[in-house]
Design a protein around this motif. Structure first.
Motif, PDB file in Angstrom:
ATOM      1  N   ARG A 127       0.824  -1.207   0.000  1.00 29.12           N
ATOM      2  CA  ARG A 127       0.000   0.000   0.000  1.00 29.12           C
ATOM      3  C   ARG A 127       0.863   1.264   0.000  1.00 29.12           C
ATOM      4  N   ALA A 128       1.956   1.216   0.722  1.00 28.00           N
ATOM      5  CA  ALA A 128       2.831   2.397   0.782  1.00 28.00           C
ATOM      6  C   ALA A 128       3.394   2.727  -0.586  1.00 28.00           C
ATOM      7  N   VAL A 129       3.830   1.715  -1.316  1.00 25.30           N
ATOM      8  CA  VAL A 129       4.376   1.971  -2.650  1.00 25.30           C
ATOM      9  C   VAL A 129       3.262   2.392  -3.601  1.00 25.30           C
ATOM     10  N   ARG A 130       2.104   1.765  -3.478  1.00 23.94           N
ATOM     11  CA  ARG A 130       0.982   2.108  -4.356  1.00 23.94           C
ATOM     12  C   ARG A 130       0.569   3.568  -4.188  1.00 23.94           C
ATOM     13  N   GLN A 131       0.610   4.074  -2.955  1.00 24.05           N
ATOM     14  CA  GLN A 131       0.180   5.432  -2.666  1.00 24.05           C
ATOM     15  C   GLN A 131       1.291   6.460  -2.854  1.00 24.05           C
ATOM     16  N   ALA A 132       2.486   6.001  -3.124  1.00 20.91           N
ATOM     17  CA  ALA A 132       3.610   6.932  -3.290  1.00 20.91           C
ATOM     18  C   ALA A 132       3.510   7.635  -4.646  1.00 20.91           C
ATOM     19  N   PRO A 133       4.065   8.833  -4.756  1.00 23.29           N
ATOM     20  CA  PRO A 133       4.027   9.576  -6.051  1.00 23.29           C
ATOM     21  C   PRO A 133       5.048   9.044  -7.037  1.00 23.29           C
ATOM     22  N   LEU A 134       4.930   7.763  -7.354  1.00 24.86           N
ATOM     23  CA  LEU A 134       5.821   7.125  -8.323  1.00 24.86           C
ATOM     24  C   LEU A 134       4.964   6.557  -9.440  1.00 24.86           C
ATOM     25  N   ALA A 135       5.400   6.766 -10.689  1.00 23.82           N
ATOM     26  CA  ALA A 135       4.587   6.339 -11.821  1.00 23.82           C
ATOM     27  C   ALA A 135       5.477   5.932 -12.976  1.00 23.82           C
ATOM     28  N   HIS A 136       4.859   5.162 -13.896  1.00 25.70           N
ATOM     29  CA  HIS A 136       5.538   4.777 -15.127  1.00 25.70           C
ATOM     30  C   HIS A 136       5.470   5.924 -16.133  1.00 25.70           C
ATOM     31  N   HIS A 137       6.032   5.705 -17.306  1.00 30.24           N
ATOM     32  CA  HIS A 137       6.078   6.745 -18.325  1.00 30.24           C
ATOM     33  C   HIS A 137       4.686   7.118 -18.834  1.00 30.24           C
ATOM     34  N   ASP A 138       3.716   6.165 -18.741  1.00 19.96           N
ATOM     35  CA  ASP A 138       2.376   6.455 -19.222  1.00 19.96           C
ATOM     36  C   ASP A 138       1.455   6.961 -18.115  1.00 19.96           C
ATOM     37  N   GLY A 139       1.984   7.210 -16.909  1.00 22.83           N
ATOM     38  CA  GLY A 139       1.197   7.758 -15.822  1.00 22.83           C
ATOM     39  C   GLY A 139       0.600   6.738 -14.880  1.00 22.83           C
ATOM     40  N   THR A 140       0.685   5.451 -15.213  1.00 24.50           N
ATOM     41  CA  THR A 140       0.157   4.434 -14.304  1.00 24.50           C
ATOM     42  C   THR A 140       1.016   4.372 -13.052  1.00 24.50           C
ATOM     43  N   PRO A 141       0.385   4.196 -11.904  1.00 24.09           N
ATOM     44  CA  PRO A 141       1.167   4.207 -10.659  1.00 24.09           C
ATOM     45  C   PRO A 141       2.105   3.003 -10.578  1.00 24.09           C
ATOM     46  N   LEU A 142       3.191   3.224  -9.882  1.00 24.22           N
ATOM     47  CA  LEU A 142       4.171   2.157  -9.670  1.00 24.22           C
ATOM     48  C   LEU A 142       3.650   1.205  -8.594  1.00 24.22           C
ATOM     49  N   THR A 143       3.760  -0.079  -8.847  1.00 17.04           N
ATOM     50  CA  THR A 143       3.292  -1.093  -7.892  1.00 17.04           C
ATOM     51  C   THR A 143       4.380  -2.128  -7.685  1.00 17.04           C
ATOM     52  N   ILE A 144       4.177  -2.932  -6.655  1.00 17.09           N
ATOM     53  CA  ILE A 144       5.111  -4.020  -6.346  1.00 17.09           C
ATOM     54  C   ILE A 144       4.306  -5.297  -6.107  1.00 17.09           C
ATOM     55  N   SER A 145       4.940  -6.415  -6.339  1.00 16.28           N
ATOM     56  CA  SER A 145       4.384  -7.729  -6.021  1.00 16.28           C
ATOM     57  C   SER A 145       5.235  -8.358  -4.931  1.00 16.28           C
ATOM     58  N   LEU A 146       4.585  -9.070  -4.001  1.00  9.06           N
ATOM     59  CA  LEU A 146       5.293  -9.599  -2.842  1.00  9.06           C
ATOM     60  C   LEU A 146       4.955 -11.069  -2.652  1.00  9.06           C
ATOM     61  N   GLY A 147       5.977 -11.838  -2.359  1.00  6.21           N
ATOM     62  CA  GLY A 147       5.811 -13.240  -2.008  1.00  6.21           C
ATOM     63  C   GLY A 147       6.280 -13.482  -0.581  1.00  6.21           C
ATOM     64  N   VAL A 148       5.467 -14.175   0.223  1.00  6.34           N
ATOM     65  CA  VAL A 148       5.746 -14.362   1.653  1.00  6.34           C
ATOM     66  C   VAL A 148       5.889 -15.857   1.932  1.00  6.34           C
ATOM     67  N   ALA A 149       6.916 -16.186   2.683  1.00  7.25           N
ATOM     68  CA  ALA A 149       7.131 -17.578   3.114  1.00  7.25           C
ATOM     69  C   ALA A 149       7.600 -17.571   4.560  1.00  7.25           C
ATOM     70  N   CYS A 150       7.322 -18.671   5.275  1.00  7.04           N
ATOM     71  CA  CYS A 150       7.662 -18.731   6.703  1.00  7.04           C
ATOM     72  C   CYS A 150       8.136 -20.146   7.051  1.00  7.04           C
ATOM     73  N   GLN A 151       9.121 -20.218   7.932  1.00  3.74           N
ATOM     74  CA  GLN A 151       9.602 -21.505   8.457  1.00  3.74           C
ATOM     75  C   GLN A 151       9.553 -21.436   9.981  1.00  3.74           C
ATOM     76  N   ASP A 152       8.853 -22.415  10.570  1.00  7.54           N
ATOM     77  CA  ASP A 152       8.699 -22.393  12.025  1.00  7.54           C
ATOM     78  C   ASP A 152       9.361 -23.576  12.714  1.00  7.54           C
ATOM     79  N   GLN A 153      10.068 -24.419  11.955  1.00  6.96           N
ATOM     80  CA  GLN A 153      10.724 -25.574  12.554  1.00  6.96           C
ATOM     81  C   GLN A 153      12.197 -25.560  12.185  1.00  6.96           C
ATOM     82  N   ALA A 154      13.004 -25.942  13.133  1.00  2.93           N
ATOM     83  CA  ALA A 154      14.451 -26.042  12.906  1.00  2.93           C
ATOM     84  C   ALA A 154      14.741 -27.333  12.130  1.00  2.93           C
ATOM     85  N   PRO A 155      15.848 -27.456  11.444  1.00  4.17           N
ATOM     86  CA  PRO A 155      16.863 -26.402  11.285  1.00  4.17           C
ATOM     87  C   PRO A 155      16.450 -25.435  10.183  1.00  4.17           C
ATOM     88  N   LEU A 156      17.011 -24.185  10.241  1.00  6.15           N
ATOM     89  CA  LEU A 156      16.668 -23.146   9.267  1.00  6.15           C
ATOM     90  C   LEU A 156      17.350 -23.437   7.932  1.00  6.15           C
TER      91      LEU A 156
END
Length: 684
Positions: free
Chosen positions: A611-640
């Motif tokens: 949301r922070a990047v989406r709302q920031a005043p950053l845009a492409h050459h055609d005026g569309t706002p700059l966005t990011i994609s995020l992938g989340v992963a988690c490990q809760d058991q050892a070993p890391l």
């Protein structure tokens, strides 16, 4: 060496004094009796007077009168710098015309513009003055000053210079002025060349690259002079075309009025009487002051007679109209063989019945000089003026004199305003012949200074200044390198070297763990930190990728791409705060490591980043706002297993990309454990 011995140095000093004295005598003689043509030009008088002052200061310098030389040359240097600034600066900053107001009573021409030396000679005088004030030291750039003077003088007198289109714009070249400046340069160089031997290595190191820069500057300056000349030619052609349109409009107005009279006579059953003729032609006499004679020539039985004639009493020299032309020439304009200032033209129109029978001709004689009276009007006083000359086969017809001193620049424009054989009511074609008139425009110095671009002069001055900085930089670097090698054996230099190495080591250590562009931790730092957090499970990672980043580089350039990377990194760091460690993973990818963070908490953090990047005043050459994609992963058991955890986040990022981008995706393990981890990479 032999040329640094005391007798040879003494001979050099005597030769320098002789050359300086010869320059001084030549300048005085040129100003008084020898070269009256040179002394008659205001700019050359100023150049010779300034050169005389430089020669006096240089003579005192050769006689070891350093204080007297400085006393003479410092005010001269300030005056020369002021003149150079006035040459390069816009007219509103330093107007030499306003500065010359108190001196109008002294002589004519009455403005400092007429007395200001040409740019080349002004620069050479300034460089010679600075060379003496710098005590001719090589460490202060005097060798380059001498080299620049030599190149400027050669360019000022070389035949190649006279072949350039802009040569006429500079000044009327004087060999005497060049000789005086050349003698001053030779005298100054001979007196100091033997003293440059101790620094010859540093001198060579700085002189040749800076000389190359001077040559490039002169080439660019000449190119810009040609461009400025082209702009002036365009302005002159445009002004000439405007005058041509006014003259053609004046002629066409009269021709149309005459055609109206032609139509009336063709519809009249009888030729007009004398009283009727005077009544019909009175509007033409009133509205066209350049009408000399107007005659109706009647054709009766093959004979020609003139029952009605109007002679306009405005000139005592009224030529008879040309012979009546055959019917196949409906409208013809001819030049009468008369002296150019009183040259007349005759316009002949046939008078026909509706059936085509020729009844006669309507002939009008016009004064060309009077018709051209309204072609040009002088501009307001103080703005400069033009000398305008209208000629016919090099014979003067009309001249508008200028107010100031003529500038050494002219432009000639052929006027296609009055057609010789043009069918009635049809447009002119490429085959249409016109009266061979020529318009010559010559501005005065005030107007030429206002119109001429300052860019060539500014380019020359900045190029010479940068070349001087280059010489001083290279010379100083070589001198400092030599001194550093001499002092490297001392204990003090060793301690400074150790401290320098320590600072460099700290910088290298920081660079080894951080990304240079964004200042964020790099991949190496992220992996090392994650290994220290192997016991702080569950451990979550967020892989961030900028959507369509390649478009930014392709459309806006890599510099804009770097700016976007830094902005996203800074924004993500501010949004993340102390919730985890943010670093640049590579390219347009960022990695966030959250110790003791479960999948839901990491997902919330990722959503905040999106949301922070989406709302920031950053845009492409055609005026569309700059966005990011995020992938989340988690490990809760050892070993890391950090590599596998990042690969899982990459798989989630791949899913986010293929589901439309600008989203957060969580990694969901499959039944087989990791069967979907070999998915092909996505395209940003």
């Amino acid at each position: 060496m032999w040329y640094t011995s005391t007798p040879v140095v003494r001979h050099y000093r005597l030769l320098s004094q002789g050359l300086t004295l010869l320059a001084l005598v030549l300048a005085v003689a040129s100003l008084t009796v020898l070269d009256t043509r040179v002394a008659s030009l205001p700019a050359n008088q100023t150049t010779l007077a300034l050169a005389l002052i430089v020669a006096i200061g240089q003579w005192r310098w050769t006689r070891k009168g350093v204080f007297t030389s400085a006393l003479v040359l410092w005010p001269l240097c300030l005056c020369l710098v002021t003149l150079l600034f006035g040459t390069c600066a816009p007219e509103d900053w330093l107007s030499l015309e306003r500065l010359s107001e108190p001196f109008r009573w002294l002589t004519t021409p009455s403005t400092l513009l007429d007395w200001r030396p040409p740019l080349v000679e002004l620069v050479v005088l300034t460089l010679l003055t600075l060379g003496i004030l710098a005590r001719t030291r090589s460490s202060l750039g005097v060798p380059l000053l001498h080299m620049s003077c030599l190149l400027l003088l050669l360019l000022d007198q070389t035949p190649l210079h006279h072949w350039l289109p802009s040569a006429a714009l500079l000044h009327a070249h004087s060999l005497t002025v060049t000789a005086v400046l050349g003698l001053l340069l030779a005298g100054q160089w001979v007196g100091v060349v033997s003293g440059w031997r101790p620094t010859r290595d540093s001198l060579r190191r700085g002189l040749w690259p800076s000389t190359l820069l001077v040559v490039m500057t002169l080439a660019l300056w000449q190119y810009l002079e040609i461009q400025a000349d082209g702009e002036l030619q365009y302005l002159g052609q445009r002004e000439g075309r405007a005058m041509e349109e006014r003259l053609a409009s004046e002629f066409n107005d009269f021709r149309h009025s005459l055609q109206h009279l032609q139509v009336f006579l063709e519809q009249s059953p009888l030729p007009p009487s004398t009283e009727r003729w005077q009544h019909l032609t009175r509007p033409l006499r009133d509205h066209f002051p350049y009408l000399a004679t107007l005659r109706y020539v009647e054709v009766t039985g093959g004979n020609v007679r003139s029952p009605a004639t109007t002679v306009v009493p405005r000139s005592t020299d009224m030529p008879q109209p040309a012979a009546v032309l055959p019917p196949e020439a409906p409208i013809t304009t001819l030049a009468i063989d008369a002296p150019a200032p009183t040259m007349k033209i005759t316009l002949s129109l046939p008078i026909r019945r509706p059936g085509g029978k020729l009844l006669g001709h309507l002939a009008a004689t016009l004064s060309l000089s009077a018709m051209a009276e309204n072609m040009y009007t002088h501009p307001p006083s103080g703005a400069g003026s033009l000398q305008v000359r209208l000629t016919y086969h090099n014979r003067l017809i009309k001249e508008w004199p200028m107010e100031g001193h003529p500038a050494p620049w002219t432009v000639s424009v052929p006027l296609d305003a009055i057609p010789l054989h043009r069918p009635d009511n049809k447009a002119a074609t490429v085959d249409t012949a016109y009266l061979p008139l020529e318009l010559t425009l010559r501005p005065d110095t005030r107007l030429l200074t206002r119109l001429r671009s300052r860019l060539p002069a500014v380019t020359l001055m900045l190029g010479l200044l940068f070349s001087q900085f280059l010489y001083l930089t290279l010379f100083s670097q070589h001198q400092m390198a030599s001194q550093h090698r001499a002092l490297a054996r001392s204990n003090g230099d060793l301690r400074r070297e150790v401290r320098t190495r320590h600072r460099l080591q700290q910088q290298l250590s920081w660079l080894a763990d951080h990304d240079e562009l964004t200042g964020l931790p790099n991949r190496r730092h992220l992996q090392a930190t994650a290994q220290t957090w192997r016991a702080r499970l569950p451990l979550s990672v967020i892989l961030v990728d900028i959507d369509h980043f390649k478009r930014i580089n392709d459309c806006l350039g890599h510099a804009e791409g770097d700016r976007v990377l830094k902005a996203v990194g800074r924004l993500a760091q501010e949004t993340l705060g102390d919730d985890g460690l943010l670093g640049r993973y590579g390219g347009e990818e960022f990695l966030v490591i959250i110790p003791e963070g479960r999948l839901a908490e990491a997902s919330a953090v990722a959503e905040r980043l999106r949301r922070a990047v989406r709302q920031a005043p950053l845009a492409h050459h055609d005026g569309t706002p700059l966005t990011i994609s995020l992938g989340v992963a988690c490990q809760d058991q050892a070993p890391l297993d950090l590599a596998r955890l990042i690969q899982q986040a990459d798989q989630a990022l791949y899913t986010a990309k293929h589901q439309g981008r600008d989203r957060v995706e969580l990694f969901v393990d499959t039944v087989d454990g990791a069967s979907d981890l070999d998915t092909p990479p996505f395209t940003a």
